[in-house]
Motif scaffolding. Sequence first.
Motif, PDB file in Angstrom:
ATOM      1  N   ALA A   1      -7.685 -33.906 -21.428  1.00 32.86           N
ATOM      2  CA  ALA A   1      -6.241 -34.096 -21.531  1.00 32.86           C
ATOM      3  C   ALA A   1      -5.504 -33.062 -20.683  1.00 32.86           C
ATOM      4  CB  ALA A   1      -5.802 -33.994 -22.985  1.00 32.86           C
ATOM      5  N   TYR A   2      -5.981 -31.834 -20.683  1.00 28.88           N
ATOM      6  CA  TYR A   2      -5.350 -30.773 -19.905  1.00 28.88           C
ATOM      7  C   TYR A   2      -5.412 -31.091 -18.411  1.00 28.88           C
ATOM      8  CZ  TYR A   2      -4.444 -26.136 -17.992  1.00 28.88           C
ATOM      9  OH  TYR A   2      -3.932 -25.094 -17.278  1.00 28.88           O
ATOM     10  N   MET A   3      -6.544 -31.544 -17.940  1.00 28.15           N
ATOM     11  CA  MET A   3      -6.700 -31.850 -16.520  1.00 28.15           C
ATOM     12  C   MET A   3      -5.820 -33.025 -16.096  1.00 28.15           C
ATOM     13  SD  MET A   3      -8.488 -29.430 -15.481  1.00 28.15           S
ATOM     14  CE  MET A   3      -8.744 -29.904 -13.797  1.00 28.15           C
ATOM     15  N   GLU A   4      -5.555 -33.935 -17.004  1.00 29.73           N
ATOM     16  CA  GLU A   4      -4.657 -35.042 -16.711  1.00 29.73           C
ATOM     17  C   GLU A   4      -3.204 -34.565 -16.678  1.00 29.73           C
ATOM     18  OE1 GLU A   4      -3.276 -39.225 -18.723  1.00 29.73           O
ATOM     19  OE2 GLU A   4      -5.343 -38.557 -19.023  1.00 29.73           O
ATOM     20  N   TYR A   5      -2.862 -33.621 -17.541  1.00 24.88           N
ATOM     21  CA  TYR A   5      -1.497 -33.146 -17.689  1.00 24.88           C
ATOM     22  C   TYR A   5      -1.080 -32.156 -16.608  1.00 24.88           C
ATOM     23  CZ  TYR A   5       2.053 -29.911 -19.432  1.00 24.88           C
ATOM     24  OH  TYR A   5       3.127 -29.092 -19.534  1.00 24.88           O
ATOM     25  N   ILE A   6      -1.920 -31.177 -16.323  1.00 23.80           N
ATOM     26  CA  ILE A   6      -1.517 -30.016 -15.532  1.00 23.80           C
ATOM     27  C   ILE A   6      -1.050 -30.345 -14.118  1.00 23.80           C
ATOM     28  CG2 ILE A   6      -3.763 -29.281 -14.627  1.00 23.80           C
ATOM     29  CD1 ILE A   6      -0.982 -27.046 -16.093  1.00 23.80           C
ATOM     30  N   PRO A   7      -1.560 -31.343 -13.415  1.00 25.09           N
ATOM     31  CA  PRO A   7      -1.023 -31.625 -12.077  1.00 25.09           C
ATOM     32  C   PRO A   7       0.453 -32.042 -12.098  1.00 25.09           C
ATOM     33  CG  PRO A   7      -3.140 -32.701 -12.340  1.00 25.09           C
ATOM     34  CD  PRO A   7      -2.739 -32.176 -13.682  1.00 25.09           C
ATOM     35  N   HIS A   8       0.923 -32.561 -13.215  1.00 21.99           N
ATOM     36  CA  HIS A   8       2.307 -33.016 -13.317  1.00 21.99           C
ATOM     37  C   HIS A   8       3.271 -31.904 -13.737  1.00 21.99           C
ATOM     38  CE1 HIS A   8       0.872 -37.085 -12.825  1.00 21.99           C
ATOM     39  NE2 HIS A   8      -0.017 -36.852 -13.759  1.00 21.99           N
ATOM     40  N   TYR A   9       2.747 -30.773 -14.162  1.00 19.75           N
ATOM     41  CA  TYR A   9       3.597 -29.702 -14.672  1.00 19.75           C
ATOM     42  C   TYR A   9       4.613 -29.187 -13.653  1.00 19.75           C
ATOM     43  CZ  TYR A   9       5.298 -25.388 -16.597  1.00 19.75           C
ATOM     44  OH  TYR A   9       6.124 -24.389 -17.022  1.00 19.75           O
ATOM     45  N   PRO A  10       4.216 -28.860 -12.417  1.00 20.12           N
ATOM     46  CA  PRO A  10       5.207 -28.339 -11.468  1.00 20.12           C
ATOM     47  C   PRO A  10       6.355 -29.323 -11.208  1.00 20.12           C
ATOM     48  CG  PRO A  10       2.990 -27.973 -10.640  1.00 20.12           C
ATOM     49  CD  PRO A  10       2.869 -28.857 -11.845  1.00 20.12           C
ATOM     50  N   ILE A  11       6.047 -30.594 -11.134  1.00 21.16           N
ATOM     51  CA  ILE A  11       7.090 -31.602 -10.918  1.00 21.16           C
ATOM     52  C   ILE A  11       8.018 -31.654 -12.129  1.00 21.16           C
ATOM     53  CG2 ILE A  11       7.526 -34.076 -10.598  1.00 21.16           C
ATOM     54  CD1 ILE A  11       4.739 -34.119  -9.144  1.00 21.16           C
ATOM     55  N   ALA A  12       7.448 -31.645 -13.314  1.00 18.33           N
ATOM     56  CA  ALA A  12       8.255 -31.697 -14.536  1.00 18.33           C
ATOM     57  C   ALA A  12       9.128 -30.453 -14.666  1.00 18.33           C
ATOM     58  CB  ALA A  12       7.347 -31.843 -15.757  1.00 18.33           C
ATOM     59  N   ALA A  13       8.582 -29.293 -14.377  1.00 12.33           N
ATOM     60  CA  ALA A  13       9.360 -28.055 -14.463  1.00 12.33           C
ATOM     61  C   ALA A  13      10.519 -28.083 -13.470  1.00 12.33           C
ATOM     62  CB  ALA A  13       8.457 -26.843 -14.207  1.00 12.33           C
ATOM     63  N   PHE A  14      10.264 -28.553 -12.259  1.00 13.55           N
ATOM     64  CA  PHE A  14      11.325 -28.664 -11.261  1.00 13.55           C
ATOM     65  C   PHE A  14      12.409 -29.625 -11.730  1.00 13.55           C
ATOM     66  CE2 PHE A  14      13.244 -31.088  -7.829  1.00 13.55           C
ATOM     67  CZ  PHE A  14      13.897 -30.076  -7.139  1.00 13.55           C
ATOM     68  N   ARG A  15      12.010 -30.779 -12.254  1.00 12.30           N
ATOM     69  CA  ARG A  15      12.995 -31.779 -12.685  1.00 12.30           C
ATOM     70  C   ARG A  15      13.854 -31.246 -13.828  1.00 12.30           C
ATOM     71  NH1 ARG A  15      11.570 -37.462 -12.283  1.00 12.30           N
ATOM     72  NH2 ARG A  15      13.748 -37.618 -12.887  1.00 12.30           N
ATOM     73  N   ILE A  16      13.259 -30.512 -14.744  1.00 19.06           N
ATOM     74  CA  ILE A  16      14.024 -29.934 -15.857  1.00 19.06           C
ATOM     75  C   ILE A  16      14.993 -28.878 -15.338  1.00 19.06           C
ATOM     76  CG2 ILE A  16      13.850 -28.475 -17.915  1.00 19.06           C
ATOM     77  CD1 ILE A  16      11.281 -30.078 -18.581  1.00 19.06           C
ATOM     78  N   ASP A  17      14.511 -27.989 -14.465  1.00 16.24           N
ATOM     79  CA  ASP A  17      15.387 -26.958 -13.897  1.00 16.24           C
ATOM     80  C   ASP A  17      16.531 -27.577 -13.099  1.00 16.24           C
ATOM     81  OD1 ASP A  17      13.808 -25.009 -15.042  1.00 16.24           O
ATOM     82  OD2 ASP A  17      12.708 -24.564 -13.181  1.00 16.24           O
ATOM     83  N   ASP A  18      16.220 -28.603 -12.320  1.00 12.99           N
ATOM     84  CA  ASP A  18      17.239 -29.280 -11.522  1.00 12.99           C
ATOM     85  C   ASP A  18      18.287 -29.949 -12.419  1.00 12.99           C
ATOM     86  OD1 ASP A  18      18.264 -30.271  -8.939  1.00 12.99           O
ATOM     87  OD2 ASP A  18      17.620 -32.238  -9.692  1.00 12.99           O
ATOM     88  N   GLU A  19      17.829 -30.607 -13.461  1.00 14.43           N
ATOM     89  CA  GLU A  19      18.761 -31.274 -14.379  1.00 14.43           C
ATOM     90  C   GLU A  19      19.618 -30.256 -15.116  1.00 14.43           C
ATOM     91  OE1 GLU A  19      20.610 -34.640 -15.842  1.00 14.43           O
ATOM     92  OE2 GLU A  19      19.062 -34.515 -14.296  1.00 14.43           O
ATOM     93  N   MET A  20      19.047 -29.132 -15.493  1.00 12.23           N
ATOM     94  CA  MET A  20      19.826 -28.090 -16.160  1.00 12.23           C
ATOM     95  C   MET A  20      20.898 -27.523 -15.229  1.00 12.23           C
ATOM     96  SD  MET A  20      16.951 -26.157 -18.471  1.00 12.23           S
ATOM     97  CE  MET A  20      17.968 -24.752 -18.779  1.00 12.23           C
TER      98      MET A  20
END
Length: 70
Positions: A33-52
């Motif tokens: 599950a971690y290996m499936e999740y972790i590649p998407h983390y940088p994109i998700a963090a950027f999208r959250i920061d951008d939206e904020m």
Amino acid sequence: MLDRLHEIQREEHPVIRTIVPPVFDAALNWVEAYMEYIPHYPIAAFRIDDEMANNQSFKAFIDVCSTSLL
């Protein structure tokens, strides 16, 4: 894991003897599950920061949710 917990609840209600097997299985297999999740983390963090940065209502929501967890 949630499906297995629901299954245990249906089978053993009202007295549930143990939930260790599905929790133990999840702990042993977390790498998949971690290996499936972790590649998407940088994109998700950027999208959250951008939206904020661009949406004050979203930023206020995140701030309220973050402080209520403490």
